[in-house]
Design a protein around this motif. Structure first.
Motif, mmCIF file in Angstrom:
data_model
loop_
_atom_site.group_PDB
_atom_site.id
_atom_site.type_symbol
_atom_site.label_atom_id
_atom_site.label_comp_id
_atom_site.label_asym_id
_atom_site.label_seq_id
_atom_site.Cartn_x
_atom_site.Cartn_y
_atom_site.Cartn_z
ATOM 1 N N ASN A 121 0.822 -1.208 0.000
ATOM 2 C CA ASN A 121 0.000 0.000 0.000
ATOM 3 C C ASN A 121 0.860 1.265 0.000
ATOM 4 O O ASN A 121 0.542 2.238 -0.709
ATOM 5 N N ASN A 122 1.942 1.278 0.767
ATOM 6 C CA ASN A 122 2.802 2.457 0.807
ATOM 7 C C ASN A 122 3.451 2.722 -0.544
ATOM 8 O O ASN A 122 3.530 3.869 -1.002
ATOM 9 N N TYR A 123 3.918 1.658 -1.191
ATOM 10 C CA TYR A 123 4.550 1.817 -2.505
ATOM 11 C C TYR A 123 3.522 2.266 -3.543
ATOM 12 O O TYR A 123 3.834 3.102 -4.403
ATOM 13 N N THR A 124 2.325 1.721 -3.471
ATOM 14 C CA THR A 124 1.284 2.122 -4.418
ATOM 15 C C THR A 124 0.930 3.595 -4.264
ATOM 16 O O THR A 124 0.766 4.335 -5.243
ATOM 17 N N LYS A 125 0.821 4.029 -3.001
ATOM 18 C CA LYS A 125 0.482 5.432 -2.754
ATOM 19 C C LYS A 125 1.580 6.364 -3.273
ATOM 20 O O LYS A 125 1.291 7.443 -3.821
ATOM 21 N N LEU A 126 2.826 5.971 -3.121
ATOM 22 C CA LEU A 126 3.924 6.821 -3.576
ATOM 23 C C LEU A 126 4.039 6.831 -5.095
ATOM 24 O O LEU A 126 4.176 7.889 -5.718
ATOM 25 N N LEU A 127 3.985 5.646 -5.700
ATOM 26 C CA LEU A 127 4.235 5.550 -7.134
ATOM 27 C C LEU A 127 3.057 6.018 -7.976
ATOM 28 O O LEU A 127 3.188 6.147 -9.198
ATOM 29 N N THR A 128 1.899 6.241 -7.351
ATOM 30 C CA THR A 128 0.763 6.806 -8.087
ATOM 31 C C THR A 128 0.635 8.303 -7.865
ATOM 32 O O THR A 128 -0.311 8.919 -8.366
ATOM 33 N N ASP A 129 1.589 8.885 -7.148
ATOM 34 C CA ASP A 129 1.570 10.316 -6.893
ATOM 35 C C ASP A 129 2.445 11.012 -7.932
ATOM 36 O O ASP A 129 3.651 10.764 -8.007
ATOM 37 N N PRO A 130 1.886 11.892 -8.765
ATOM 38 C CA PRO A 130 2.713 12.573 -9.780
ATOM 39 C C PRO A 130 3.839 13.403 -9.164
ATOM 40 O O PRO A 130 4.901 13.563 -9.788
ATOM 41 N N TYR A 131 3.626 13.927 -7.968
ATOM 42 C CA TYR A 131 4.676 14.739 -7.342
ATOM 43 C C TYR A 131 5.912 13.898 -7.050
ATOM 44 O O TYR A 131 7.046 14.378 -7.200
ATOM 45 N N VAL A 132 5.727 12.650 -6.646
ATOM 46 C CA VAL A 132 6.866 11.773 -6.366
ATOM 47 C C VAL A 132 7.675 11.546 -7.635
ATOM 48 O O VAL A 132 8.919 11.568 -7.613
ATOM 49 N N TRP A 133 6.997 11.344 -8.762
ATOM 50 C CA TRP A 133 7.722 11.155 -10.017
ATOM 51 C C TRP A 133 8.460 12.433 -10.419
ATOM 52 O O TRP A 133 9.543 12.375 -11.019
ATOM 53 N N GLY A 134 7.898 13.587 -10.081
ATOM 54 C CA GLY A 134 8.617 14.825 -10.336
ATOM 55 C C GLY A 134 9.883 14.930 -9.501
ATOM 56 O O GLY A 134 10.923 15.387 -9.995
ATOM 57 N N VAL A 135 9.810 14.517 -8.239
ATOM 58 C CA VAL A 135 10.995 14.520 -7.381
ATOM 59 C C VAL A 135 12.050 13.567 -7.927
ATOM 60 O O VAL A 135 13.249 13.885 -7.953
ATOM 61 N N ILE A 136 11.617 12.392 -8.379
ATOM 62 C CA ILE A 136 12.563 11.421 -8.941
ATOM 63 C C ILE A 136 13.225 11.974 -10.194
ATOM 64 O O ILE A 136 14.447 11.860 -10.378
ATOM 65 N N ALA A 137 12.432 12.595 -11.069
ATOM 66 C CA ALA A 137 13.001 13.160 -12.305
ATOM 67 C C ALA A 137 13.980 14.276 -11.987
ATOM 68 O O ALA A 137 15.066 14.352 -12.591
ATOM 69 N N ARG A 138 13.632 15.162 -11.045
ATOM 70 C CA ARG A 138 14.550 16.239 -10.675
ATOM 71 C C ARG A 138 15.833 15.678 -10.075
ATOM 72 O O ARG A 138 16.928 16.189 -10.350
ATOM 73 N N SER A 139 15.713 14.643 -9.267
ATOM 74 C CA SER A 139 16.898 14.066 -8.630
ATOM 75 C C SER A 139 17.833 13.446 -9.659
ATOM 76 O O SER A 139 19.061 13.616 -9.580
ATOM 77 N N ILE A 140 17.273 12.725 -10.642
ATOM 78 C CA ILE A 140 18.111 12.113 -11.671
ATOM 79 C C ILE A 140 18.783 13.181 -12.526
ATOM 80 O O ILE A 140 19.985 13.100 -12.826
ATOM 81 N N ALA A 141 18.017 14.197 -12.916
ATOM 82 C CA ALA A 141 18.597 15.275 -13.725
ATOM 83 C C ALA A 141 19.688 16.006 -12.948
ATOM 84 O O ALA A 141 20.773 16.289 -13.487
ATOM 85 N N PHE A 142 19.425 16.329 -11.692
ATOM 86 C CA PHE A 142 20.421 17.010 -10.866
ATOM 87 C C PHE A 142 21.671 16.155 -10.704
ATOM 88 O O PHE A 142 22.797 16.656 -10.773
ATOM 89 N N CYS A 143 21.475 14.852 -10.510
ATOM 90 C CA CYS A 143 22.608 13.934 -10.341
ATOM 91 C C CYS A 143 23.466 13.881 -11.598
ATOM 92 O O CYS A 143 24.692 14.009 -11.525
ATOM 93 N N LEU A 144 22.852 13.705 -12.749
ATOM 94 C CA LEU A 144 23.619 13.568 -13.990
ATOM 95 C C LEU A 144 24.336 14.863 -14.358
ATOM 96 O O LEU A 144 25.503 14.839 -14.765
ATOM 97 N N VAL A 145 23.661 16.001 -14.209
ATOM 98 C CA VAL A 145 24.302 17.283 -14.528
ATOM 99 C C VAL A 145 25.498 17.523 -13.623
ATOM 100 O O VAL A 145 26.590 17.896 -14.073
ATOM 101 N N ASN A 146 25.330 17.291 -12.334
ATOM 102 C CA ASN A 146 26.427 17.515 -11.397
ATOM 103 C C ASN A 146 27.584 16.561 -11.649
ATOM 104 O O ASN A 146 28.761 16.959 -11.571
ATOM 105 N N ALA A 147 27.271 15.297 -11.948
ATOM 106 C CA ALA A 147 28.338 14.327 -12.192
ATOM 107 C C ALA A 147 29.136 14.696 -13.443
ATOM 108 O O ALA A 147 30.371 14.634 -13.440
#
Length: 320
Positions: A80-106
């Protein structure tokens, strides 16, 4: 008339004792003591990392909050916790920002670090020592002390950056510009700070790899007519490629789980929800341990996926 003697035929080699001619030599077995030496490190890793990860995974499948801290039994909720997180568009936005920030900085960190490492290998002894001392000071300064300095540099009223942009460069609109209000300028400041603190490690590691490049090979390439840029890309980079792969892998891992720099900048006045990365978002879920555990597990899986892709590419490059 004497009869000619027959030519002497050499005797076949005598096989060693315990072996036969068609017997394939066996691989030497490593002594048991080698594996016994790994036991202390293995136990330390299992106790220090294995138990917290297992505990985090179990909590992520439960409804675990403040009440459970005072003894109330936790309720098992499954996925249930994973379903609630992975169905939240805001969580996917955080994941996308984190990946972009990680790759640019690296990428930026590796580029600047390699350039400074090459510069350090080319300059004289006095300039090299000066660069090394500067890198050590930047690397050894505590994170919070570094953040205090950078906040002052980018301060909207008294910051040096705004003064330089407004006075010498004539950009009057930047005189009282707030760098932390807008997400893009916020991530620009965060990138400057993270890269500035990560570059020294890359410089020292790559510089150590450059010292292993044979001078005879470089001189031979120069005699054959290869220019400086050709010698760097065709000789130096392939020889230090294993070092670059390892350093790049570490940068991806560190930049993906960056926390302190983002958290301190958020506390300085940045909009929290628009600037969350994975580390700070997990921290914001601290009151709901189960949701934080599920998000931390997702972050772990994402880290393993990125590093796994990187390691597969590294192994493929080594096989070529």
């Amino acid at each position: 008339m004497t009869r000619p003697r027959a030519a002497a035929v050499p005797a076949p080699p005598v096989p060693l004792s315990g072996t036969s001619a068609d017997q394939v030599p066996r691989r030497r077995r490593r002594p048991v003591g080698v594996y016994l030496l790994l036991i202390p490190a293995t136990v330390a890793m299992v106790v220090g990392l294995g138990y917290p990860l297992a505990r985090q995974l179990v909590i992520s499948f439960q409804k675990y909050g403040l009440a459970q801290q005072f003894g109330r039994p936790a309720q098992w909720v499954g996925l249930n916790n994973y379903t609630k997180l992975l169905t939240d568009p805001y969580v996917w936005g955080v994941i996308a920002r984190s990946i972009a920030f990680c790759l640019v900085n690296a990428v930026v960190t590796m580029a600047i670090g390699m350039a400074l490492a090459v510069l350090m290998a080319k300059v004289g002894r006095a300039a090299r020592i000066t660069l090394q001392v500067g890198m050590l000071l930047a690397w050894g300064t505590p994170v919070l002390a570094t953040m205090t300095v950078w906040q002052w540099l980018f301060d909207s009223q008294y910051g040096v950056v705004n003064w330089v942009l407004a006075e010498p460069l004539g950009m009057d609109g930047m005189r009282y510009h707030s760098w932390l209000i807008q997400p893009m300028s916020f991530y620009f400041v965060a990138t400057v700070i993270v890269v500035w603190m990560s570059v020294p490690f890359v410089v020292f590691t790559v510089f150590a790899g450059l010292l292993q490049v044979p001078e005879e090979t470089m001189e031979a390439a120069e005699l054959d007519g290869a220019g400086g840029w050709q010698r760097f890309w065709l000789i130096t980079v392939p020889m230090v490629k294993p070092v670059l792969f390892v350093v790049g892998l570490l940068q991806v891992i560190w930049d993906l789980r960056v926390f302190t720099q983002i958290y301190v900048l958020q506390r300085a006045g940045a909009p929290t929800r628009e600037t969350h990365l994975l580390g700070t978002y997990i921290y914001s879920l601290a009151k709901e341990f189960s949701m934080a555990g599920a998000m931390a597990t997702i972050m772990l899986v994402l880290t393993l996926a990125l590093t796994g892709f990187y390691i597969r590419r590294m192994l493929r490059e080594e096989e070529l």
